[in-house]
Design an enzyme around this catalytic site. Sequence first.
Site, PDB file in Angstrom:
ATOM      1  N   HIS A 182       1.143  -1.169   0.250  1.00 30.42           N
ATOM      2  CA  HIS A 182      -0.042   0.110  -0.118  1.00 30.42           C
ATOM      3  C   HIS A 182       1.278   1.378   0.087  1.00 30.42           C
ATOM      4  CE1 HIS A 182      -3.029   2.596   1.708  1.00 30.42           C
ATOM      5  NE2 HIS A 182      -3.975   1.625   0.164  1.00 30.42           N
ATOM      6  N   LYS A 184       3.349   4.229  -1.013  1.00 30.39           N
ATOM      7  CA  LYS A 184       3.245   5.502  -2.285  1.00 30.39           C
ATOM      8  C   LYS A 184       4.194   6.314  -1.949  1.00 30.39           C
ATOM      9  CE  LYS A 184      -1.527   4.707  -1.416  1.00 30.39           C
ATOM     10  NZ  LYS A 184      -2.486   4.242  -0.152  1.00 30.39           N
ATOM     11  N   ASP A 189      15.337  12.037  -9.332  1.00 31.36           N
ATOM     12  CA  ASP A 189      16.807  11.984  -8.781  1.00 31.36           C
ATOM     13  C   ASP A 189      17.600  12.459  -7.550  1.00 31.36           C
ATOM     14  OD1 ASP A 189      17.491  13.013 -12.037  1.00 31.36           O
ATOM     15  OD2 ASP A 189      17.831  14.729 -11.173  1.00 31.36           O
ATOM     16  N   HIS A 435      -9.607  10.596   1.910  1.00 33.70           N
ATOM     17  CA  HIS A 435      -8.440   9.297   1.561  1.00 33.70           C
ATOM     18  C   HIS A 435      -7.367   9.360   2.378  1.00 33.70           C
ATOM     19  CE1 HIS A 435      -5.771   7.260  -0.787  1.00 33.70           C
ATOM     20  NE2 HIS A 435      -6.471   6.583  -1.061  1.00 33.70           N
ATOM     21  N   LYS A 437      -4.093  10.295   5.246  1.00 31.81           N
ATOM     22  CA  LYS A 437      -4.002   9.525   6.544  1.00 31.81           C
ATOM     23  C   LYS A 437      -2.989   9.803   7.219  1.00 31.81           C
ATOM     24  CE  LYS A 437      -4.865   6.606   2.866  1.00 31.81           C
ATOM     25  NZ  LYS A 437      -5.343   6.318   2.987  1.00 31.81           N
ATOM     26  N   ASP A 442      -0.021  17.022  20.385  1.00 35.83           N
ATOM     27  CA  ASP A 442       0.428  18.296  21.123  1.00 35.83           C
ATOM     28  C   ASP A 442       0.155  19.470  19.927  1.00 35.83           C
ATOM     29  OD1 ASP A 442      -0.328  16.900  23.507  1.00 35.83           O
ATOM     30  OD2 ASP A 442       1.759  16.110  23.148  1.00 35.83           O
TER      31      ASP A 442
END
Length: 539
Positions: A182, A184, A189, A435, A437, A442
Amino acid sequence: MHQEASWPMPAGMVNAARRLFAGIALFALLAGCAGLPPNNARTPSHALEDTAATRLGQAIAQRAEAHPGQDGVYALSDGREAFALRMALIEAAQKSLDLQYYIWRPDTAGQLMFEALWKAAERGVRVRLLLDDNVTGGLDAALAALQSHPNIQVRLFNPYANRGLRIADIAGDFTRINRRMHNKAFIADNQVAIVGGRNIGNEYFSAGPGTEFVDLDVALAGPAVRQTSGEFDLYWNCESAYPAERFIAPADATQAAQMLQAWAALAHEAPAQQYLREVRETTLMRQLLSHSLPLEWTTARIFYDDPSKVVAREDRADGHLLPQLLEAMGKPRHELDLVSPYFVPGEEGTRSLTALSAAGVRVRILTNALAATDVAAVHAGYRKYRKALLAGGVTLYELKPVLTKPARRQERAEKEERGEGHPYGSGGSSASSLHAKTFALDRLRVFVGSFNFDPRSARLNTEMGVVLESPVLAARLSGIFDERVPDDAYEVRLASDGGLEWIERSGDGERIWHNEPETGWLRRTWIRLLSVLPIEDLL
């Protein structure tokens, strides 16, 4: 008494149907048992180190000189800006592009990026593309064309052994197939990386009609980029990453030319042209062109699961992201603000969150409402814990299915009109689904990544993300809970009758819903049925 069917069917047809389904089931089981072939023909490769002299390397060095040892960070909350930066980095890259994604759609955004990668390869840039094989339907022609280029390598993570009949793998090798990559990551470079929640597709980049995902990425420049490249190399060279040519034959010259023509034709169609105009007009593009992109300089650390997680047969925590993440983030003392589209805390997570609340920590959670979620089964898992969370003092918000420009705060409306975008994702008036996450502690530290707070992210899928020592971004997220979330989400509360109620706030006041807002009885009934099934470990 057992009935063969609820409608009249001749005996011959019944027998034929039996034989057909038995044959399919047997074939599926036999094919599934075949499993994957040995993956011993792949050639290891690693991130290029000699990239300091590239355009990106020189640009970063100039800005990093005043911030030794720190990372430059830019939050990508607007979908068009997230696409704009990726395309700008592909165009700017001179030596290497490494891309790792769970989903890559064969739509406008996906095909425009495929074409850009091909053009980069034509300039001599080495391209490595690592895709999870779970959602690659419709990509074979494009992947065949890409891997026909000598400068492009494509690998499929945890691939289906029976690509033409995937049900065979599901039937015969479900334990493996159920575990996915999952992660991403986007690296240009070895100088700039993008990490976060977005896959590649229209819904992630505000590129066309339909539901838009409210999402979040961060762009990184500095030591964290090398950490991201280390994560990519680990996955690229692991046993679960197969060269795509083992399953998809590279295109010949004619097929590749046809694919290139298709990409060029799509780029000249009116919807793509309109979208590209909107991308060019984003604030980020103007800042890139004027070399004035504002970066926050701070400390960033990349965390990720070991790729062996997908082949482990026992439930082990060593090498898993979650324990590392909790240790790195620390225990909140005053405030925890958490955003998760697929939130299934389980009994242990519920106890931990309510214990924090009991200790005086303000805990606020934003997830999808039933009307906004794209995975109904996950909502069924989440709904079982709402009452316990609320009784324990946790504040629950559920994102509305449609986001509209707020009328109650003129300043925010003016900000959007200036093109600065929605504070935590694509705004506007289209159908929306959460979508992103992310969570903040604090108002000092923040996590952005692919990890959902659900059993699947914790135990089945591999995940990654970045922990930022960033009072700016952490305070920004908590400020969104203060100012924006009450307008854009329903607040869930315990009702006097022991049930739940949803508070919807607008310029006209408050409305109280006594059922899941903007849903019909049939969908609510389906969710209630799903919630009693023993499927939580799969969510």
